[in-house]
Design an enzyme around this catalytic site. Structure first.
Site, mmCIF file in Angstrom:
data_model
loop_
_atom_site.group_PDB
_atom_site.id
_atom_site.type_symbol
_atom_site.label_atom_id
_atom_site.label_comp_id
_atom_site.label_asym_id
_atom_site.label_seq_id
_atom_site.Cartn_x
_atom_site.Cartn_y
_atom_site.Cartn_z
ATOM 1 N N SER A 469 0.817 -1.203 0.000
ATOM 2 C CA SER A 469 0.000 0.000 0.000
ATOM 3 C C SER A 469 0.863 1.270 0.000
ATOM 4 O O SER A 469 1.528 1.567 -0.982
ATOM 5 C CB SER A 469 -0.967 -0.041 1.183
ATOM 6 O OG SER A 469 -1.991 0.905 1.034
ATOM 7 N N ASP A 480 10.429 5.793 -9.946
ATOM 8 C CA ASP A 480 10.018 6.530 -11.138
ATOM 9 C C ASP A 480 10.816 7.816 -11.316
ATOM 10 O O ASP A 480 11.140 8.208 -12.450
ATOM 11 C CB ASP A 480 8.521 6.851 -11.071
ATOM 12 C CG ASP A 480 7.657 5.613 -11.227
ATOM 13 O OD1 ASP A 480 8.165 4.609 -11.762
ATOM 14 O OD2 ASP A 480 6.489 5.640 -10.797
ATOM 15 N N LYS A 494 -0.810 -4.446 -3.317
ATOM 16 C CA LYS A 494 -2.151 -3.944 -3.017
ATOM 17 C C LYS A 494 -2.244 -2.494 -3.476
ATOM 18 O O LYS A 494 -1.711 -1.584 -2.841
ATOM 19 C CB LYS A 494 -2.468 -4.030 -1.525
ATOM 20 C CG LYS A 494 -3.903 -3.602 -1.213
ATOM 21 C CD LYS A 494 -4.208 -3.640 0.268
ATOM 22 C CE LYS A 494 -5.680 -3.288 0.504
ATOM 23 N NZ LYS A 494 -6.030 -1.927 0.069
#
Length: 743
Positions: A469, A480, A494
């Site tokens: 999460s 990224d 998740k």
């Protein structure tokens, strides 16, 4: 020949009891409120769920199969004739449920309830005779892989399955050194307790199972909660074990450990692991063990929780032991978890750089993404949060001249989305962190909106299968932005957000949104894939979103334009090669790989022998292999070999006792999670008084050498070594560039 006849007699006794003494349990009927709830449930699922599935004939067919699997997944009660009789409901359930009719669900449930009651009554009556007739010298096998089982053709085939299951249970108790005269008593009590609970089944139980057989087809995090389950929210919805700090879930007849709450008593004690199955619970230091196989989850929770400072003893089947694991007893002192104990912590590693030089690397361990919302709302300037604490730790580590940092997110199951965003802002100048897409397909972005200072030094983020999460949002953003290296195991996966919806009776927890990275990739299902992968400590078929039925798929949306802070990803091939070379001769790493290989072999076992001599020999071989693996590691470390595993167990017991003593402190906790899945581990609702010493004390500076950290945590050691490798490679690249410019 006589031995075979005795076994046959036991089967005949059980068959006779089942065939001639059916249960007379009263039919369970649904209520008007449940009819209204059913209609609302279907409307909410079709209108609000992210998957946008319509409850049609196709989903009705899947609903029937899932309902039968939820009721009798082990195929021990229904026969093929029962299943054939239910076929008339296959494409009717959608029409019935949408119109508030529950005939199909309750007809099937009542059939199951009757079979279950009849079976348990027969077992309670015949078990002593069955056990007396058992022969553990003949070669029979018990099937563990139930996925390959077909529905039994008749009652005789069901009886044979039950005979083998009971025989395996008896043999397990014999192998656990249970006195023969106590075995029948133990099993009779177990099945008597189960029968008592079965006789208490009511319409809420039936409706909840029937409704969840449908909601689970949308995704595994969408669930219906009956009024009783809603009232016990902390235990049943959050699945929080008050007292020891473990998140539990039901699995067949067992209570399974889903995860361990960071900084809780079980975490500090260190022996209870995810996927372990709790089979018995004992109170205090020497209270008798209560067999909990087949118990309801809330009943097991009630047995385990208790006042702070008291002791609970758990008998578990360790996950790493596979399907034929031996029982292990774990002693845990109940306690509460204090917010400060879940706070981020720091330490410094001193790692070799080469040529006799060392590098100081800072480690920031973040157990969860926490924030004291109550203190923040009342305007407390010193309210605690992950980001505020980590910001202080970064400043302290920089003052101590570390040359890089590791953010350790292993076992961090998430927490506040706000904190995941704010924490990312400590490592980037500005920019979005996460994209959230609603079931309406509207997308919004969250992250750092204003430019400000940030830590721009070398960074490694360490994750594992239990990082979920909010942890995945942070790790994904760092990856990224090319802000640092991600190392470890693929994360949980998740990437969904749930909302609670009240219904006429009970509540619906429904998945309305999904998380996406700024690259456009979902964190759902796949998780965050590390730049450099370590061996997985957890079986991906048992733990992770991909292990759950009907998990939403991984997908992509449009990426967000964002800055790339470095070319660290270009170093990954070289870093991977260096890591693989170094780890191939690291005794701690080799020991870990040996253990994982054994666990993998255990998981591959699909059946076990019911011959006691064979089973004892198999146990002996497992112990000898474990001893060989341990002594191989000890030899590589220059330590004396062990004569038996008992010597290792003695040292483990001493360490466990120390951990239990350390866990006995005053503590309290409050945690909030944006998707409602947080777990609070505490023993009561009262706040503890803190001593002045506890308030004024500050942790000592912790500096750990490479040798110490290698023996304690080989994966953290390797993460540190990879950071050092990256620094060395970058220094060489800078030197080469400078040399070219000079020339």
């Amino acid at each position: 020949m006589r031995k075979a006849i005795l076994n046959t007699a036991a089967v005949l006794t059980l068959t006779t009891g089942l065939g001639l003494s059916p249960s007379s349990s009263a039919l369970i009927e649904y209520s008007k409120a449940q009819q209204e709830t059913a209609t609302e449930l279907v409307e909410q699922l079709e209108q609000r769920h992210y998957a946008k599935l319509k409850y049609n004939d196709e989903l009705s067919s899947a609903h029937l199969d899932n309902y039968l699997d939820n009721l009798d997944g082990s195929k021990m009660f229904f026969t093929a004739a029962d299943i054939a009789s239910f076929e008339r409901f296959r494409t009717q359930m959608d029409d019935e449920l949408s119109n508030g009719r529950l005939d199909a669900g309750f007809t099937i449930f009542n059939r199951f309830h009757d079979h279950l009651s009849t079976r348990l009554e027969a077992l309670v009556e015949t078990l002593p005779q069955m056990i007396d007739a058992m022969d553990f010298t003949i070669d029979e096998r018990y099937q563990l892989d139930i996925d390959t089982l077909a529905w039994a053709q008749d009652q005789a085939e069901l009886d044979e399955r039950w005979r083998l299951q009971i025989k395996n249970q008896v043999l397990n108790l014999r192998l656990a050194d249970k006195p023969q005269e106590e075995i029948a008593k133990t099993l009779v009590k177990r099945y008597t307790n189960q029968l008592s609970r079965v006789n208490q089944y009511n319409s809420q139980d039936a409706f909840q199972i029937y409704a969840n057989a449908l909601t689970e087809l949308y995704d595994p995090h969408t669930n219906y909660f009956s009024p009783r389950r809603s009232e016990n929210f902390n235990i049943n919805m959050r699945l929080s074990l008050e007292g020891i700090g473990a998140v539990l879930s039901p699995e067949d007849e067992y209570t399974r450990v889903a995860r361990i709450v960071p900084a809780g008593p079980a975490d500090k004690q260190g022996e209870l692991k995810p996927s372990d199955r709790i089979v018995a619970v004992g109170q205090d230091e020497d209270g008798p063990f209560e067999d909990v196989i087949g118990w309801r989850l809330d009943e097991v929770v009630e047995l385990i929780r208790g006042p702070k400072g008291s002791t609970v003893r758990l008998q578990v089947l360790p996950a790493k032991g596979g399907t034929d694991a031996e029982r292990k007893t774990i002693k845990i002192v109940r306690n509460k978890v204090k917010l400060e104990e879940q706070s981020a912590q720091k330490r410094i590693l001193e790692l070799p750089k080469g040529n006799g030089e060392t590098i100081r690397v800072g480690v920031i361990d973040i157990p969860t993404f926490y924030i004291d919302f109550e203190a923040m709302r009342r305007g407390d300037e010193n309210y605690k949060s992950t980001t505020r604490d980590v910001k202080k730790l970064i400043a302290e580590l920089e003052e101590e001249n570390v040359e890089g940092m590791i953010v350790d997110l292993r076992r961090n199951g998430g927490g506040s989305l706000q904190e995941a965003n704010d924490l990312t802002g400590l490592f980037i100048e500005y920019g979005p962190t996460v994209q959230i897409r609603h079931s309406s397909r509207r997308v919004w972005r969250d992250g750092k909106r204003l430019r400000s200072t940030y830590y721009d030094g070398p960074l490694v983020v360490l994750i594992n299968r239990l990082s979920a999460s909010a942890s995945e949002i942070f790790a994904g953003a760092i990856q990224d932005y090319d802000r640092g290296l991600i190392v470890g195991d693929r994360s949980y996966g998740k990437g969904t957000v749930q909302t609670m919806v009240p219904l006429t009776e009970g509540q619906l927890k429904i998945t309305e949104s999904k998380f996406y990275r700024i690259s456009g990739d979902s964190t759902q299902h796949r998780g965050v894939v590390p730049d450099i992968s370590f061996p997985s400590l957890y079986d991906p078929e048992e733990i992770g979103e991909s292990a759950l039925d009907n998990a939403l798929d991984w997908d992509q949306i449009n990426p967000v334009r964002h800055r790339r802070y470095s070319n660290v990803d270009s170093l990954v091939p070289q870093l991977t090669e260096i890591f693989e070379t170094r780890s191939s001769s690291n005794p701690e790493f080799l020991y870990l790989q040996d253990q994982l290989a054994v666990a993998e072999e255990n998981r591959a076992i699909t059946s076990v022998s019911l011959n006691e001599t064979v089973r004892r020999e198999e146990r002996k071989q497992r112990e000898e292999r474990a001893l060989t693996i341990e002594n191989r590691r000890r030899a590589a470390r220059g330590e004396e070999p062990l004569a038996s595993l008992d010597e290792l167990d003695e040292s483990d017991d001493e360490a466990a006792d120390d951990a239990v003593a350390d866990a006995d402190v005053d503590a309290d906790t409050e945690a909030e999670n944006t998707n409602g899945s947080s777990a609070v581990a505490s023993s009561d609702d009262s706040a503890d008084e803190e001593t002045p010493e506890a308030e004024d004390s500050t942790p000592e500076k912790v500096i750990v050498s490479a040798e110490e950290i290698a023996s304690e945590d080989v994966l953290l050691s390797e993460a540190g070594n990879i950071l050092v490798d990256a620094l060395v490679l970058q220094e060489r690249a800078y030197a080469l560039t400078a040399a070219k410019q000079d020339n």
